[in-house]
Design an enzyme around this catalytic site. Sequence first.
Site, short mmCIF file in Angstrom:
data_model
loop_
_atom_site.label_atom_id
_atom_site.label_comp_id
_atom_site.label_asym_id
_atom_site.label_seq_id
_atom_site.Cartn_x
_atom_site.Cartn_y
_atom_site.Cartn_z
N GLY A 64 -9.89 4.23 -17.64
CA GLY A 64 -9.64 3.07 -16.79
C GLY A 64 -8.17 2.82 -16.57
O GLY A 64 -7.79 1.89 -15.85
N HIS A 226 -6.45 -4.16 -20.68
CA HIS A 226 -7.92 -4.15 -20.64
C HIS A 226 -8.44 -5.47 -20.07
O HIS A 226 -9.63 -5.75 -20.14
CB HIS A 226 -8.49 -3.96 -22.05
CG HIS A 226 -7.93 -2.77 -22.75
ND1 HIS A 226 -6.91 -2.87 -23.67
CD2 HIS A 226 -8.21 -1.45 -22.63
CE1 HIS A 226 -6.60 -1.66 -24.11
NE2 HIS A 226 -7.37 -0.78 -23.49
N CYS A 413 -0.47 -9.54 14.31
CA CYS A 413 0.05 -9.90 15.64
C CYS A 413 0.82 -11.21 15.58
O CYS A 413 1.93 -11.32 16.12
CB CYS A 413 -1.10 -10.02 16.64
SG CYS A 413 -0.58 -10.54 18.30
#
Length: 594
Positions: A64, A226, A413
């Site tokens: 992980g 973790h 935009c």
Amino acid sequence: MDFQSKKLINDPNDVVTEFIEGLIENYPGLQYLDGFPEVKVVLRADVSGAKYDKVAIISGGGSGHEPAHAGFVGEGMLTAAICGDVFASPNVDSILAGIRAVTGPMGCLLIVKNYTGDRLNFGLAAEQAKSEGYKVEMVIVGDDCALPPPRGIAGRRGLAGTLLVHKVAGAAAACGLPLADVAAEAKRASEMVGTMGVALSVCTLPGQVTSDRLGPGKMELGLGIHGEPGAAVADLQPVDVVVSHVLKEILSPETNYVPITRGSRVVLLINGLGATPLMELMIIAGKAVPELQLEHGLAVDRVYTGSFMTSLDMAGFSISVMKADQAILDRLDAPTKAPNWPVGAEGNRPPAKIPVPLPPSHSIKSDKTLSRPEKLSPQGHILESAIEAAATEVVNLRDNLNEWDNKVGDGDCGSTMFRGAVAILEDMKKYYPLNDPAETINEIGASIGRVMGGTSGILYSIFCKAAYAKLKENAESVVTALHWADALEAAISAVSKYGGASAGYRTLLDALIPALSALKERLNAGDDPVDAFIISAEAASAGAESTKHMQAQAGRSTYVPGDILASVPDPGAMAAAAWYRAAALAVKEKYNTA
């Protein structure tokens, strides 16, 4: 509320083995032991334990944190990485298998992050390996500086600074040093480094729901890799403030976690925790270096930035600072084939970098410096009002434009147009020669070109340049409504020519082309110019709204399904209609009060 996370996986129980299989396909220099699913070990493909004539460097832990640890296996760094399940320490059998696979007569060094499960499992595996005749040493790394000095036996957690210890140990082993010397260098390196992390979100384990423990607008200081809670939860602050706080914590003389004082040479490692864009990591690095130099009086000899030891999909970063001398720098600069070590970072770093000067322009410019006139003519007052109203309308429309663009484009935009409008408002106060309409339009284009990126920026620059060229053709001192209409027509033609769009393509032209048609029609019919301007503004607004019913043929909207486009107008057209209408109303008001 919690919600099911989205992951590109198959069975959550298979993520580690499938990660290893993919890793091996990418890097021919890596291999793994045939012991899935219980034994998950990545090792150098060129190393055979019984014949290996150097100290083997072994590390690992729960998965992980990719690319750690398997991504740092390679000549000059780790010899093997032991992979546990996600956030779970590898079992003793896996660690022992890794030791047996790569350890030769010179022995092996285990580098272990300071977590109870890792210490116990690697420790038991080390003792078993010793009983089998292997030479084994172990160095535990606890570089966490976020929490107060520990009172119990847990100690400081092992974080991203462990990777610098890997590199030092791997380079020492590659030189052929004996186990005791390699272990001594690794231990010394571990005592020189401190790390602190900051999280903007918690991570989500495969197959589990995403937690909202860390709410909107909050960040957690000292969060573990973790997802374990950190030292404090605070309101999100600008990155300058966060970086300054983290460095003060790492270098705090009260905790004295690292032996770094003013005048020390240091190495800086900026580590992403999994979901932090490289842009943000580089911003952090750009703030951390001068902070270390100017506020703490340190010489920053090396900077490494990237995602090295992550926490799945956690947004955030950690900073590691290591005290350096020439011996440590030589180890960090030594070559390695580990695939995820930042190979472009080696070598001496200059104390300061001066930007390279811009090359001079070869274009011919007038010696006359443009500036705002001390006194505005009646025409100048009207032009000023129109520009101010148009730009202010775009500023106010930013969020709406972004919202529309999130659905049919890339979501920026409004922000892009906002930057241009703000620049226009600021520059108009100082630079625009408002008594000269042509030069003023040219300066508007220059303001836009300086700050507006992307397609919108270049299209509006072209628009202004074409309008300027048309207005310059007029030899008369006063610019009439017909002159403005001709300039608008030239600007629209240029945008269509270079941008490739025309009426019906779902762009800003779908607002401006109807406006031009209406304007010329009313002017040719002999209408009052101000009334013609207002009528053309209404045509611009109607044209912009009509884009809801158009299939996009230009820009990023071409990739958006028609059913989504049908509910949202084109943001560029809406912006054009908005500034055009605001300018028209301002002109009308100016004439009415004259």
